[in-house]
Design an enzyme around this catalytic site. Structure first.
Site, PDB file in Angstrom:
ATOM      1  CB  CYS A  27      57.437  30.703 -55.332  1.00  0.00           C
ATOM      2  SG  CYS A  27      59.175  30.991 -55.734  1.00  0.00           S
ATOM      3  CG  HIS A  83      58.820  35.786 -54.959  1.00  0.00           C
ATOM      4  ND1 HIS A  83      58.378  35.025 -53.909  1.00  0.00           N
ATOM      5  CD2 HIS A  83      58.539  35.068 -56.083  1.00  0.00           C
ATOM      6  CE1 HIS A  83      57.877  33.897 -54.359  1.00  0.00           C
ATOM      7  NE2 HIS A  83      57.951  33.908 -55.682  1.00  0.00           N
ATOM      8  CG  HIS A 109      52.900  33.642 -57.923  1.00  0.00           C
ATOM      9  ND1 HIS A 109      53.289  33.305 -56.656  1.00  0.00           N
ATOM     10  CD2 HIS A 109      54.000  33.473 -58.714  1.00  0.00           C
ATOM     11  CE1 HIS A 109      54.557  32.957 -56.669  1.00  0.00           C
ATOM     12  NE2 HIS A 109      55.022  33.056 -57.899  1.00  0.00           N
TER      13      HIS A 109
END
Lengths: 397, 183
Positions: free
Chosen positions: A156, A326, A289
């Site tokens: 990620c 995400h 994040h």
């Protein structure tokens, strides 16, 4: 960073106002639009609802089996790349390189092949178009990009690392202009995988909230144009901001869980700050994040406190993923664009669904409402499976 | 430009990895491996660090990882998804799923050897030249002092096995400072 690298073009396609341009996207994001919905996609034979943020291409459940074109990855990537190139007004015979972050690549092609051959239990090398490095060579050929192509897959953090690598390529003199981006799409593969890890929320995405219960998957594509400042000045390009510092660091702790104290992320922040030659109080905004999982948000808060000390309490921090979910390799680039737009528009987008303060997550997460504030220097943080951590800092030009 | 030197090299095929692991140390003998790709990577990096006279666990950010991987990772994805197709949602292994991410190889190396520097995974097709080039750029740009650069490849092998090749790259000053052998 020595030899300034500037950003002269941005482009994205996300589940919020897809295909409608950057300005409309930004207005919607700052108004707190939530793209995460409950849907019941036809995932194999599993009958249940999932929370996710998909890009609707055809009126169906985009990104999911049976509901979208197989080449969705390419459509999104081409759209975002075209917008960024047009925004940067790249004309003439330029040598342009391409750095792309992706985690899943064109997983839909693989899914379809495996399902088609399910009785044969096929394994082995991927077919044309499935390899992670393919999307880079495809886009380079399609857009006639003659510079170096490099793919990045750091879970990620892939998008953020793709930008950092592109900036370093320019500093190393390998290219005057690099396009850096990320792209990933929703797939049965990812949904079932994250479900098996019990990482998906069944309620809503609530980064840094006391009752946060997990993340929602999303998809998208985003690209930025980076170039040597000297080159940008010479061709009269509009500049969104400068890359001031970038670093990646490994947790060296666990394959799926972050180091509980945020060791690796703090190391990345500290190194990026060192490269940018900045003191903690100089950071005006952090794009976190901020996935909404119990461990990530606590780890991230601890890392920010470890790196910034008391100054951490004065820095507004927000989570783009509270609205977009995400999007894996695209996430870091989308969040970089948010940092650049905060610098440009003097607005910080909110963290939505923030209801109850967690005593351990006690920083300023810009809850539920956008904030008007001058942002001269912004930092974007990314973390991922395998203990990946990246921090990148942008400053106004 | 800051000179970069090679102070360690290792090359290993999957058929040889089982004989390497027991020779590393007790910690590695007790490791449980989910897939041959990570086992090969651990064996390869163990050989490399021994060759370069670097003690492990490293326990610092001094060494960076720049790892290339080709379609070697695809076999893990196929194994994972074939199981889902066969058994539905119960076939989804939370143990195997994380290994479908290409950076899982670098992650296992960083965990096994406690390497906390940069960790970058670069999907490649036929060679790791781009990986080596980037590692050199990171050292000359003073972003890393030492780097493990190389990769795991499955293509081009007649026996369908896997091959790992790693180099330890280091700035000259660092190498001379610790009395390293320079290739």
């Amino acid at each position: 960073m020595k030899n300034a690298v500037v950003i002269t073009g941005i482009g994205l396609v996300t589940p919020i106002k897809p295909f409608m341009g950057v300005d409309i996207f930004w207005d919607a994001l700052c108004s707190g639009e939530d793209a995460i919905k409950k849907v019941s996609p036809p995932i194999l034979d599993i009958d249940r609802e999932w929370l996710m943020a998909g890009i609707d291409m055809s009126g169906g459940h985009a990104g999911l089996q049976g509901g979208c074109p197989e080449d969705k990855l390419h459509i999104l990537a081409e759209e975002a790349l075209s917008i960024a190139m047009m925004d940067a007004n790249l004309q003439g015979d330029l040598t342009i390189g391409l750095s792309i972050g992706t985690v899943l690549g064109n997983i839909l092609l693989k899914e379809k092949r495996l399902i088609r051959n399910k009785d044969g239990n096929i394994t082995g090398e991927s077919e044309e178009g499935e390899s992670l490095s393919y999307i880079n060579s495809f886009l380079k050929a399609k857009y006639g990009l003659k510079g170096q192509g490099i793919s990045v897959s750091t879970a990620c953090a892939s998008g953020t690392d793709a930008i950092g690598i592109a900036a370093r390529k320019i500093i190393a003199g390998k290219s005057d202009i690099m396009i850096a981006g990320g792209v990933d799409i929703l797939s049965d593969f990812a949904i079932i995988g994250f479900h098996s890890l019990q990482a998906l929320t069944e309620k809503k995405v609530q980064p840094f909230d006391k009752n946060r219960s997990g993340l929602a998957l999303g998809e998208g594509a985003a690209f930025i144009v980076l170039e040597a400042e000297e080159n940008a000045v010479k061709r009269g390009a509009r500049v969104y901001g400068k890359v001031l510092g970038y670093a990646s660091r490994a947790d060296a702790h666990h394959l799926t869980g972050p180091h509980r104290g945020g060791r690796g992320l703090a190391d990345a922040i500290n190194e990026a700050m060192f490269q940018a030659n900045l003191k903690p109080h100089r950071i005006d905004y952090i794009n976190a994040h901020g996935t909404g999982t119990v461990y990530n948000d606590l780890m991230e808060t601890k890392a920010i406190k470890a790196s910034f000390g008391d100054a951490a309490y004065n820095i507004p921090i927000s989570s783009t993923k509270s609205m977009l979910g995400h999007s894996f390799g695209a996430a870091g680039v989308i969040e970089t664009i948010c940092c650049l737009l905060s610098i440009k528009t003097k607005v910080i987008h909110p963290t939505i669904n923030f209801e109850e303060r967690d005593p351990e997550c006690d920083l300023d997460y810009v809850p539920n409402k956008a904030r008007q504030q001058e942002v001269k220097i912004a930092m974007s943080l990314s973390a991922g499976f395998g203990g990946q951590n990246s921090a990148i800092i942008f400053g106004e030009s | 430009m800051k000179p970069v030197v090679v102070t360690g090299m290792a090359e290993i095929n999957s058929k040889d990895m089982d004989s390497i692991i027991p020779n590393l140390n007790e910690h590695f003998r007790e490791m449980r491996f989910i897939h041959d790709v990570e086992k090969l990577a651990i064996a390869g990096v163990g050989l490399l660090l021994s060759d370069a006279k670097i003690h492990f666990p490293v326990g610092s950010t001094d060494i960076a990882l720049y790892i290339g991987i080709d379609d070697a990772i695809e076999g893990i994805k196929d194994e994972y998804f074939n199981s889902v197709i066969k058994y539905g949602i119960l076939g989804s292994s939370p143990l195997l799923f994380p290994f479908t991410s290409p950076n899982a190889v670098a992650a296992q190396i960083s965990i096994a050897f406690d390497i906390r520097g940069e960790s970058i995974t670069i999907p490649v097709k036929y060679s790791c030249v781009d990986v080596i080039e980037y590692a050199v750029e990171c050292i000359t740009g003073r972003h890393s002092r030492m780097a493990i650069a190389g990769g795991i490849m499955s293509s081009g092998l007649r026996n369908k096995g896997l091959r790992a090749e790693f180099s330890l790259l280091e700035d000259l000053e660092s190498a001379v400072g610790r009395g390293a052998r320079i290739y």
